[in-house]
Motif scaffolding. Structure first.
Motif, PDB file in Angstrom:
ATOM      1  N   ALA A  62       0.835  -1.199   0.000  1.00  0.00           N
ATOM      2  CA  ALA A  62       0.000   0.000   0.000  1.00  0.00           C
ATOM      3  C   ALA A  62       0.867   1.245   0.000  1.00  0.00           C
ATOM      4  O   ALA A  62       1.757   1.403   0.829  1.00  0.00           O
ATOM      5  CB  ALA A  62      -0.924   0.007   1.217  1.00  0.00           C
ATOM      6  N   ALA A  63       0.604   2.132  -0.943  1.00  0.00           N
ATOM      7  CA  ALA A  63       1.346   3.386  -1.007  1.00  0.00           C
ATOM      8  C   ALA A  63       0.815   4.405  -0.007  1.00  0.00           C
ATOM      9  O   ALA A  63       1.507   5.356   0.340  1.00  0.00           O
ATOM     10  CB  ALA A  63       1.274   3.964  -2.421  1.00  0.00           C
ATOM     11  N   PHE A  64      -0.423   4.187   0.455  1.00  0.00           N
ATOM     12  CA  PHE A  64      -1.043   5.161   1.349  1.00  0.00           C
ATOM     13  C   PHE A  64      -1.973   4.411   2.297  1.00  0.00           C
ATOM     14  O   PHE A  64      -2.507   3.352   1.951  1.00  0.00           O
ATOM     15  CB  PHE A  64      -1.834   6.198   0.539  1.00  0.00           C
ATOM     16  N   GLU A  65      -2.161   4.973   3.481  1.00  0.00           N
ATOM     17  CA  GLU A  65      -3.037   4.372   4.477  1.00  0.00           C
ATOM     18  C   GLU A  65      -4.082   5.388   4.922  1.00  0.00           C
ATOM     19  O   GLU A  65      -3.778   6.559   5.145  1.00  0.00           O
ATOM     20  CB  GLU A  65      -2.223   3.940   5.706  1.00  0.00           C
ATOM     21  N   LEU A  66      -5.314   4.916   5.065  1.00  0.00           N
ATOM     22  CA  LEU A  66      -6.390   5.700   5.669  1.00  0.00           C
ATOM     23  C   LEU A  66      -6.868   4.979   6.918  1.00  0.00           C
ATOM     24  O   LEU A  66      -7.117   3.770   6.884  1.00  0.00           O
ATOM     25  CB  LEU A  66      -7.559   5.880   4.695  1.00  0.00           C
ATOM     26  N   ALA A  67      -6.986   5.723   8.003  1.00  0.00           N
ATOM     27  CA  ALA A  67      -7.365   5.122   9.276  1.00  0.00           C
ATOM     28  C   ALA A  67      -8.181   6.126  10.096  1.00  0.00           C
ATOM     29  O   ALA A  67      -8.368   7.288   9.706  1.00  0.00           O
ATOM     30  CB  ALA A  67      -6.121   4.681  10.048  1.00  0.00           C
ATOM     31  N   GLY A  68      -8.659   5.638  11.219  1.00  0.00           N
ATOM     32  CA  GLY A  68      -9.401   6.479  12.161  1.00  0.00           C
ATOM     33  C   GLY A  68      -8.774   6.359  13.538  1.00  0.00           C
ATOM     34  O   GLY A  68      -7.591   6.573  13.729  1.00  0.00           O
ATOM     35  N   HIS A  69      -9.619   6.036  14.533  1.00  0.00           N
ATOM     36  CA  HIS A  69      -9.193   5.643  15.878  1.00  0.00           C
ATOM     37  C   HIS A  69      -8.764   6.805  16.775  1.00  0.00           C
ATOM     38  O   HIS A  69      -9.141   6.860  17.944  1.00  0.00           O
ATOM     39  CB  HIS A  69      -8.067   4.616  15.788  1.00  0.00           C
ATOM     40  N   LEU A  70      -7.980   7.758  16.248  1.00  0.00           N
ATOM     41  CA  LEU A  70      -7.389   8.787  17.115  1.00  0.00           C
ATOM     42  C   LEU A  70      -8.239  10.049  17.243  1.00  0.00           C
ATOM     43  O   LEU A  70      -7.914  10.919  18.053  1.00  0.00           O
ATOM     44  CB  LEU A  70      -5.988   9.154  16.614  1.00  0.00           C
ATOM     45  N   HIS A  71      -9.303  10.191  16.453  1.00  0.00           N
ATOM     46  CA  HIS A  71     -10.201  11.338  16.559  1.00  0.00           C
ATOM     47  C   HIS A  71      -9.443  12.677  16.495  1.00  0.00           C
ATOM     48  O   HIS A  71      -9.512  13.495  17.419  1.00  0.00           O
ATOM     49  CB  HIS A  71     -10.988  11.308  17.873  1.00  0.00           C
ATOM     50  N   PRO A  72      -8.700  12.949  15.441  1.00  0.00           N
ATOM     51  CA  PRO A  72      -7.851  14.153  15.435  1.00  0.00           C
ATOM     52  C   PRO A  72      -8.633  15.459  15.494  1.00  0.00           C
ATOM     53  O   PRO A  72      -9.678  15.616  14.859  1.00  0.00           O
ATOM     54  CB  PRO A  72      -7.101  14.031  14.102  1.00  0.00           C
ATOM     55  N   VAL A  73      -8.101  16.383  16.282  1.00  0.00           N
ATOM     56  CA  VAL A  73      -8.582  17.765  16.316  1.00  0.00           C
ATOM     57  C   VAL A  73      -7.359  18.684  16.243  1.00  0.00           C
ATOM     58  O   VAL A  73      -6.252  18.304  16.619  1.00  0.00           O
ATOM     59  CB  VAL A  73      -9.414  18.093  17.574  1.00  0.00           C
ATOM     60  N   ALA A  74      -7.592  19.889  15.744  1.00  0.00           N
ATOM     61  CA  ALA A  74      -6.526  20.888  15.639  1.00  0.00           C
ATOM     62  C   ALA A  74      -6.890  22.108  16.467  1.00  0.00           C
ATOM     63  O   ALA A  74      -8.052  22.513  16.531  1.00  0.00           O
ATOM     64  CB  ALA A  74      -6.317  21.294  14.176  1.00  0.00           C
ATOM     65  N   LYS A  75      -5.883  22.690  17.081  1.00  0.00           N
ATOM     66  CA  LYS A  75      -6.046  23.918  17.854  1.00  0.00           C
ATOM     67  C   LYS A  75      -5.176  24.989  17.208  1.00  0.00           C
ATOM     68  O   LYS A  75      -3.967  24.786  17.007  1.00  0.00           O
ATOM     69  CB  LYS A  75      -5.625  23.684  19.306  1.00  0.00           C
ATOM     70  N   VAL A  76      -5.811  26.099  16.851  1.00  0.00           N
ATOM     71  CA  VAL A  76      -5.131  27.134  16.072  1.00  0.00           C
ATOM     72  C   VAL A  76      -5.454  28.500  16.669  1.00  0.00           C
ATOM     73  O   VAL A  76      -6.597  28.770  17.042  1.00  0.00           O
ATOM     74  CB  VAL A  76      -5.595  27.106  14.594  1.00  0.00           C
ATOM     75  N   ALA A  77      -4.437  29.354  16.766  1.00  0.00           N
ATOM     76  CA  ALA A  77      -4.657  30.753  17.139  1.00  0.00           C
ATOM     77  C   ALA A  77      -4.977  31.524  15.867  1.00  0.00           C
ATOM     78  O   ALA A  77      -4.237  31.456  14.881  1.00  0.00           O
ATOM     79  CB  ALA A  77      -3.424  31.328  17.817  1.00  0.00           C
ATOM     80  N   ALA A  78      -6.090  32.250  15.884  1.00  0.00           N
ATOM     81  CA  ALA A  78      -6.524  32.967  14.683  1.00  0.00           C
ATOM     82  C   ALA A  78      -7.182  34.277  15.087  1.00  0.00           C
ATOM     83  O   ALA A  78      -8.208  34.280  15.755  1.00  0.00           O
ATOM     84  CB  ALA A  78      -7.501  32.115  13.879  1.00  0.00           C
ATOM     85  N   ARG A  79      -6.533  35.394  14.701  1.00  0.00           N
ATOM     86  CA  ARG A  79      -7.089  36.726  14.916  1.00  0.00           C
ATOM     87  C   ARG A  79      -7.514  36.962  16.361  1.00  0.00           C
ATOM     88  O   ARG A  79      -8.624  37.402  16.655  1.00  0.00           O
ATOM     89  CB  ARG A  79      -8.264  36.961  13.970  1.00  0.00           C
ATOM     90  N   GLY A  80      -6.623  36.611  17.260  1.00  0.00           N
ATOM     91  CA  GLY A  80      -6.859  36.879  18.673  1.00  0.00           C
ATOM     92  C   GLY A  80      -7.732  35.860  19.371  1.00  0.00           C
ATOM     93  O   GLY A  80      -8.025  36.022  20.558  1.00  0.00           O
ATOM     94  N   GLN A  81      -8.135  34.811  18.676  1.00  0.00           N
ATOM     95  CA  GLN A  81      -8.941  33.768  19.290  1.00  0.00           C
ATOM     96  C   GLN A  81      -8.238  32.424  19.115  1.00  0.00           C
ATOM     97  O   GLN A  81      -7.385  32.263  18.247  1.00  0.00           O
ATOM     98  CB  GLN A  81     -10.326  33.703  18.644  1.00  0.00           C
ATOM     99  N   VAL A  82      -8.629  31.478  19.949  1.00  0.00           N
ATOM    100  CA  VAL A  82      -8.112  30.121  19.828  1.00  0.00           C
ATOM    101  C   VAL A  82      -9.265  29.225  19.393  1.00  0.00           C
ATOM    102  O   VAL A  82     -10.324  29.193  20.024  1.00  0.00           O
ATOM    103  CB  VAL A  82      -7.510  29.626  21.153  1.00  0.00           C
ATOM    104  N   VAL A  83      -9.041  28.522  18.294  1.00  0.00           N
ATOM    105  CA  VAL A  83     -10.073  27.680  17.695  1.00  0.00           C
ATOM    106  C   VAL A  83      -9.638  26.226  17.833  1.00  0.00           C
ATOM    107  O   VAL A  83      -8.493  25.883  17.545  1.00  0.00           O
ATOM    108  CB  VAL A  83     -10.244  28.029  16.197  1.00  0.00           C
ATOM    109  N   ARG A  84     -10.530  25.365  18.284  1.00  0.00           N
ATOM    110  CA  ARG A  84     -10.257  23.918  18.393  1.00  0.00           C
ATOM    111  C   ARG A  84     -11.366  23.195  17.652  1.00  0.00           C
ATOM    112  O   ARG A  84     -12.528  23.269  18.056  1.00  0.00           O
ATOM    113  CB  ARG A  84     -10.185  23.487  19.845  1.00  0.00           C
ATOM    114  N   ARG A  85     -11.003  22.504  16.578  1.00  0.00           N
ATOM    115  CA  ARG A  85     -12.002  21.835  15.748  1.00  0.00           C
ATOM    116  C   ARG A  85     -11.498  20.467  15.305  1.00  0.00           C
ATOM    117  O   ARG A  85     -10.301  20.224  15.230  1.00  0.00           O
ATOM    118  CB  ARG A  85     -12.316  22.652  14.490  1.00  0.00           C
TER     119      ARG A  85
END
Length: 240
Positions: A160-183
């Motif tokens: 397999a050249a690439f893998e798709l998976a789940g399990h870890l429930h990824p979210v990202a936290k980013v500072a944007a224009r004076g706010q912190v966004v977690r999605r």
């Protein structure tokens, strides 16, 4: 979590377009992934019947998570009209989840399955085939050089050249224009993609957590969910 407008996320708007190995794909703002040529829709971690699972332990949540998840899934299926749907494990919150579906949700699921192939990949929450819910049950599949499984990196596959998976429930936290966004987000690297949890009651793990580091030795990009998906480079991702 601070809820911000999409323009405040200030990432690169890619319209969800991706190339995974040699395959064109679309990261849908719902958290589903569509493999264009195969017309395959991939979702991870539905965690159906999580509410009823908690209720059995006398932790009472509103019992509408399955309906909400299936309604969101119906909308994305309507958008992409897939030929195949693959659920990447933890589709039910426990092995008995399929038997607890009420009649309405069972019919909703049957309607979604009608006229297309439906594949349940087993997960750590639902290692046994769900009873009476249709579809095919497998541990993992491979198609066109892409391996699809629940736990990322759990079974090395040189083919397999690439893998798709789940399990870890990824979210990202980013500072944007004076706010912190977690999605919720997709996490993509050169050879692996981890999908966000699709379930209404599913939580999330920050992609800066140490669990992600060995899976993305060359770094990752978070495709953050909103009305569109926004690609956020690793240097802008914040820990919790």
């Amino acid at each position: 979590m601070v809820v911000a407008r999409d323009d405040e996320v200030a990432g690169q708007d890619t319209a969800g377009a991706l190339v995974l190995g040699l395959h064109a794909a679309k990261a849908d703002p719902s958290g589903a992934l569509f493999l264009c040529e195969a017309r395959m829709l991939v979702v991870a971690d539905l965690h159906l019947e999580k509410g009823s699972s908690y209720a059995r332990r006398r932790v009472f949540l509103p019992p509408y998570d399955t309906r909400a998840t299936l309604e969101r899934l119906a909308a994305v299926i309507d958008t992409h009209a897939p030929r195949i749907v693959v659920a990447l494990g933890d589709s039910f919150h426990d092995d008995g989840g399929g038997s607890r579906l009420d009649a309405g949700d069972r019919e909703r699921l049957a309607t979604l399955q009608r006229g297309r192939q439906w594949i349940w990949i087993t997960g750590n929450h639902d290692p046994s085939p769900p009873a009476g819910v249709g579809g095919d049950v497998v541990a993992e599949i491979a198609t066109g050089g892409i391996a699809l499984r629940h736990v990322p990196g759990s079974v090395p596959d040189c083919r397999a050249a690439f893998e798709l998976a789940g399990h870890l429930h990824p979210v990202a936290k980013v500072a944007a224009r004076g706010q912190v966004v977690r999605r919720r987000c997709f996490a993509f690297g050169p050879r692996r993609g981890i999908l966000p949890a699709f379930g209404a009651y599913a939580g999330g793990l920050n992609v800066r957590d140490r669990a992600f580091a060995p899976l993305f030795p060359d770094g990752l990009t978070a495709h953050v969910l909103g009305r569109r998906t926004f690609a956020i480079a690793a240097p802008r991702l914040l820990p919790d």
